[in-house]
Design an enzyme around this catalytic site. Sequence first.
Site, PDB file in Angstrom:
ATOM      1  N   ASP A  85       0.378   8.897  94.053  1.00  0.00           N
ATOM      2  CA  ASP A  85       1.368   9.969  94.271  1.00  0.00           C
ATOM      3  C   ASP A  85       2.827   9.534  94.073  1.00  0.00           C
ATOM      4  O   ASP A  85       3.617  10.303  93.520  1.00  0.00           O
ATOM      5  CB  ASP A  85       1.178  10.595  95.659  1.00  0.00           C
ATOM      6  CG  ASP A  85      -0.059  11.488  95.722  1.00  0.00           C
ATOM      7  OD1 ASP A  85      -0.583  11.849  94.643  1.00  0.00           O
ATOM      8  OD2 ASP A  85      -0.501  11.834  96.837  1.00  0.00           O
ATOM      9  N   ASP A 102     -14.848  13.199  94.279  1.00  0.00           N
ATOM     10  CA  ASP A 102     -14.575  12.064  93.402  1.00  0.00           C
ATOM     11  C   ASP A 102     -13.378  12.449  92.544  1.00  0.00           C
ATOM     12  O   ASP A 102     -13.376  13.507  91.916  1.00  0.00           O
ATOM     13  CB  ASP A 102     -15.769  11.685  92.530  1.00  0.00           C
ATOM     14  CG  ASP A 102     -15.579  10.278  91.986  1.00  0.00           C
ATOM     15  OD1 ASP A 102     -15.711   9.320  92.765  1.00  0.00           O
ATOM     16  OD2 ASP A 102     -15.253  10.136  90.796  1.00  0.00           O
TER      17      ASP A 102
HETATM   18  P1  ITT Z   1     -14.430   7.750  98.669  1.00  0.00           P
HETATM   19  O1  ITT Z   1     -15.322   7.438  97.488  1.00  0.00           O
HETATM   20  O2  ITT Z   1     -14.878   7.143  99.944  1.00  0.00           O
HETATM   21  O3  ITT Z   1     -14.137   9.215  98.786  1.00  0.00           O
HETATM   22  P2  ITT Z   1     -12.401   6.425  97.053  1.00  0.00           P
HETATM   23  O4  ITT Z   1     -10.949   6.103  97.275  1.00  0.00           O
HETATM   24  O5  ITT Z   1     -13.287   5.305  96.570  1.00  0.00           O
HETATM   25  O6  ITT Z   1     -12.978   7.068  98.402  1.00  0.00           O
HETATM   26  P3  ITT Z   1     -12.681   7.771  94.507  1.00  0.00           P
HETATM   27  O7  ITT Z   1     -13.732   6.868  94.006  1.00  0.00           O
HETATM   28  O8  ITT Z   1     -12.820   9.247  94.262  1.00  0.00           O
HETATM   29  O9  ITT Z   1     -12.494   7.638  96.086  1.00  0.00           O
HETATM   30  O10 ITT Z   1     -11.285   7.280  93.921  1.00  0.00           O
HETATM   31  C1  ITT Z   1     -10.181   8.086  93.954  1.00  0.00           C
HETATM   32  C2  ITT Z   1      -8.925   7.277  93.664  1.00  0.00           C
HETATM   33  O11 ITT Z   1      -8.078   8.074  92.831  1.00  0.00           O
HETATM   34  C3  ITT Z   1      -8.171   7.037  94.962  1.00  0.00           C
HETATM   35  O12 ITT Z   1      -8.465   5.777  95.488  1.00  0.00           O
HETATM   36  C4  ITT Z   1      -6.729   7.185  94.522  1.00  0.00           C
HETATM   37  O13 ITT Z   1      -6.280   5.958  94.055  1.00  0.00           O
HETATM   38  C5  ITT Z   1      -6.790   8.168  93.358  1.00  0.00           C
HETATM   39  N1  ITT Z   1      -6.534   9.544  93.806  1.00  0.00           N
HETATM   40  C6  ITT Z   1      -7.420  10.568  93.919  1.00  0.00           C
HETATM   41  N2  ITT Z   1      -6.828  11.666  94.402  1.00  0.00           N
HETATM   42  C7  ITT Z   1      -5.552  11.322  94.614  1.00  0.00           C
HETATM   43  C8  ITT Z   1      -4.428  12.015  95.111  1.00  0.00           C
HETATM   44  O14 ITT Z   1      -4.525  13.263  95.541  1.00  0.00           O
HETATM   45  N3  ITT Z   1      -3.274  11.369  95.182  1.00  0.00           N
HETATM   46  C9  ITT Z   1      -3.175  10.097  94.780  1.00  0.00           C
HETATM   47  N4  ITT Z   1      -4.161   9.348  94.315  1.00  0.00           N
HETATM   48  C10 ITT Z   1      -5.354   9.959  94.221  1.00  0.00           C
END
Ligand code: ITT
Length: 195
Positions: free
Chosen positions: A154, A69
């Site tokens: 990013d 997350d």
């Molecule tokens: P899962 O729960 O299925 O893993 P999700 O996209 O809903 O997918 P999250 O709730 O953890 O996952 O939300 C993470 C968001 O934060 C993701 O959609 C990106 O917009 C941002 N994010 C996280 N890590 C990132 C990264 O390395 N680079 C860019 N954006 C990132």
Amino acid sequence: MQVVLASSNRGKIKEIRELLGTDVVPYQELLGDLDIIENGKSFKENAIIKAKTIYDALQNPSAIVIADDSGISVPALGGEPGIYSARYAKEGASDKDNLQKLINKLKEKEIKRTPAYYTAAIAIASKDGIFTVHGWMWGDVIDEARGDKGFGYDPMFIPQGYEKTLGELDSEIKRQISHRAKALKLAKIVLERLQ
Ligand code: ITT
């Protein structure tokens, strides 16, 4: 060692596969689509919810599940979007919508560049219990998108010590310095003990 990944985010799946160096199977290949309700109050709580939901659904006590997350926090905006990074523009928003919303928020406040940080909470669910680790990456966000590498926010994030965004920098650099890379380095220590 096979690890089931409790994520359907393609950007994360790609990065975690590259960083973990073990057999990583996205849960959808085994269970199809599942509605995981991420109603935790922190990255850690949401990572635990995802890992536990998939571990329980697999009904295989020897399975090892990892969940990520993550999100970006901008102190000048009171920490937004934080745990709401994936649904910042609206529920079910695309990466592009969320990126544009953060750019618009900076423009509204006439902020061209300001400090920000990414957080990744990784939860590992196994028959031995649930383990969590974290990683962070500091830098600045800018009021425009540059480059198309990486995913999510990013293109507007400049890591500390660099002058280009993660959208422009070689993906090898993100692999070395990212919040996810740092958290997975710690996760590997846990995984080694679970084998
Ligand atoms: P899962 O729960 O299925 O893993 P999700 O996209 O809903 O997918 P999250 O709730 O953890 O996952 O939300 C993470 C968001 O934060 C993701 O959609 C990106 O917009 C941002 N994010 C996280 N890590 C990132 C990264 O390395 N680079 C860019 N954006 C990132």
